[in-house]
Design an enzyme around this catalytic site. Structure first.
Site, mmCIF file in Angstrom:
data_model
loop_
_atom_site.group_PDB
_atom_site.id
_atom_site.type_symbol
_atom_site.label_atom_id
_atom_site.label_comp_id
_atom_site.label_asym_id
_atom_site.label_seq_id
_atom_site.Cartn_x
_atom_site.Cartn_y
_atom_site.Cartn_z
ATOM 1 N N GLU A 46 0.842 -1.200 0.000
ATOM 2 C CA GLU A 46 0.000 0.000 0.000
ATOM 3 C C GLU A 46 0.876 1.247 0.000
ATOM 4 O OE1 GLU A 46 -3.404 1.840 3.035
ATOM 5 O OE2 GLU A 46 -1.789 0.597 3.845
ATOM 6 N N ASN A 106 -7.330 5.736 -2.010
ATOM 7 C CA ASN A 106 -6.198 4.871 -1.691
ATOM 8 C C ASN A 106 -6.320 3.672 -2.632
ATOM 9 O OD1 ASN A 106 -4.279 3.167 -0.553
ATOM 10 N ND2 ASN A 106 -4.814 3.699 1.549
ATOM 11 N N LYS A 123 -9.496 1.368 -2.049
ATOM 12 C CA LYS A 123 -9.708 0.866 -0.677
ATOM 13 C C LYS A 123 -11.103 1.224 -0.159
ATOM 14 C CE LYS A 123 -7.262 0.926 3.802
ATOM 15 N NZ LYS A 123 -6.047 1.455 4.447
ATOM 16 N N GLU A 142 -6.806 8.686 7.450
ATOM 17 C CA GLU A 142 -7.252 8.195 6.145
ATOM 18 C C GLU A 142 -8.647 8.695 5.796
ATOM 19 O OE1 GLU A 142 -6.327 4.303 4.568
ATOM 20 O OE2 GLU A 142 -5.235 3.845 6.411
ATOM 21 N N CYS A 168 -4.751 -3.154 3.079
ATOM 22 C CA CYS A 168 -4.539 -2.914 4.513
ATOM 23 C C CYS A 168 -5.766 -3.276 5.359
ATOM 24 C CB CYS A 168 -4.100 -1.467 4.736
ATOM 25 S SG CYS A 168 -3.308 -1.205 6.348
ATOM 26 N N ASN A 193 0.237 -0.838 5.252
ATOM 27 C CA ASN A 193 1.132 -0.025 6.083
ATOM 28 C C ASN A 193 0.511 -0.036 7.473
ATOM 29 O OD1 ASN A 193 2.315 2.781 4.003
ATOM 30 N ND2 ASN A 193 2.098 0.635 3.487
#
Length: 306
Positions: A46, A106, A123, A142, A168, A193
């Site tokens: 990621e 993302n 994501k 995020e 993730c 991450n």
């Protein structure tokens, strides 16, 4: 047998001041290792091109946008696509995507062995928060910098296998794997991450977090009879530790290869896609065994209802 030689290219820390060019050079070095081992697909983490910038509170949208890629490939990343085409190695890696309409995601992409993008995923399960949180040991913004993905969980026929992607925090949600499982997925690429400590529970350290990371990936692989390639960005980024633990997991949930450290490291395994067939035709033969009349709450509600 339908063998695909897969490499999981873990990246060590990327500092805030590291350039895209310096990161791509590190990725190319891992790709060269993969070439010498005979890999046909290499998976990166990621946000592979930058530090994990959602740890920083940035009120200026223009500053935020400096972490995003407006085009893919672009000048900085073109060498990766050139290597893919010249050496016949498919790629998957994550980055921050800024669309022409100004939307922020993302994102992860998948190429074929000619360097053509054949799949994109954005994501879905964004963790963290929107505003600065004084109760956390460090920020995880995020939800401030990204929109939830709008592409769902697609699968792609690529290099003789049915592939899917997630990113993730998606790995912690069983629905992620099951939707792809219902689309016949045989290999899931999964970059992450993940901080080595929990910003909201200081007693939860790296050992517990590695356990949970592997637990959910192994369960997802087994319950959907699919290979899972989980790849970390690890090491200490600008004082903030990220855990490693990159793994290649078989369709029975067993770990076939695992990273030893927290730096740039390539692990690899020859994955036989036909190993998915037993689980998909026996205990996890969805057509025979799923009882969808009882699953309504999964899509009808979000929070707990009694």
């Amino acid at each position: 047998m339908r063998n695909l030689h897969v490499g999981a290219a873990q990246l060590g820390a990327i500092q805030k001041n590291d350039s895209r060019a310096s990161v791509v050079a590190r990725m190319l070095a891992l790709l060269e290792q993969a070439r010498t081992r005979g890999c046909e697909l290499v998976v990166f983490p990621e946000l592979a091109l930058t530090t994990f910038f959602p740890r920083w509170y940035m009120p200026d949208p223009a500053e935020v946008d400096t972490w995003f890629e407006r085009d893919m490939p672009n000048a900085a990343t073109q060498p990766l696509f050139d290597f893919s085409r010249e050496q016949g190695i498919a790629l998957s890696f994550g980055y921050a995507e800024l669309t022409p309409e100004g939307r922020h995601f993302n994102t992860s992409i998948l190429t074929d062995r000619q360097g053509n993008i054949v799949g994109k995923y954005r994501k879905v399960h964004l963790p963290g928060h929107v505003e600065y949180d004084t109760e956390r040991d460090f920020q995880h913004l995020e939800k401030r910098y990204f929109e939830p993905g709008d592409l769902g969980f697609p699968t792609f026929a690529n290099e003789g296998a049915i592939m899917g992607m997630c990113i993730c925090n998606d790995r912690r949600w069983p629905e992620t794997y099951r939707v792809m499982g219902l689309r016949g997925v045989e290999l899931i690429t999964l970059g992450y991450n993940t901080p080595s400590i929990n910003s909201q529970r200081r007693t939860e350290g790296q050992q517990q977090r590695l356990f949970h990371s592997q637990l959910v990936m192994q369960a997802g692989a087994y319950q959907n009879a699919t290979w899972v390639v989980g790849v970390a960005k690890a090491g200490v980024e600008d004082g903030f530790p990220l855990m490693g633990g990159s793994v290649i997991i078989d369709p029975n949930g067993f770990i076939c290869a695992q990273a030893a450290g927290e730096g740039d490291e390539l692990i690899d395994h020859v994955c036989d896609m036909d190993e998915c067939n037993f689980g998909k035709t026996t205990i996890f033969d969805f057509a025979r065994h799923r009882r969808i009349e009882h699953y309504g709450p999964i899509t009808a509600q979000t929070g707990v209802e009694r």
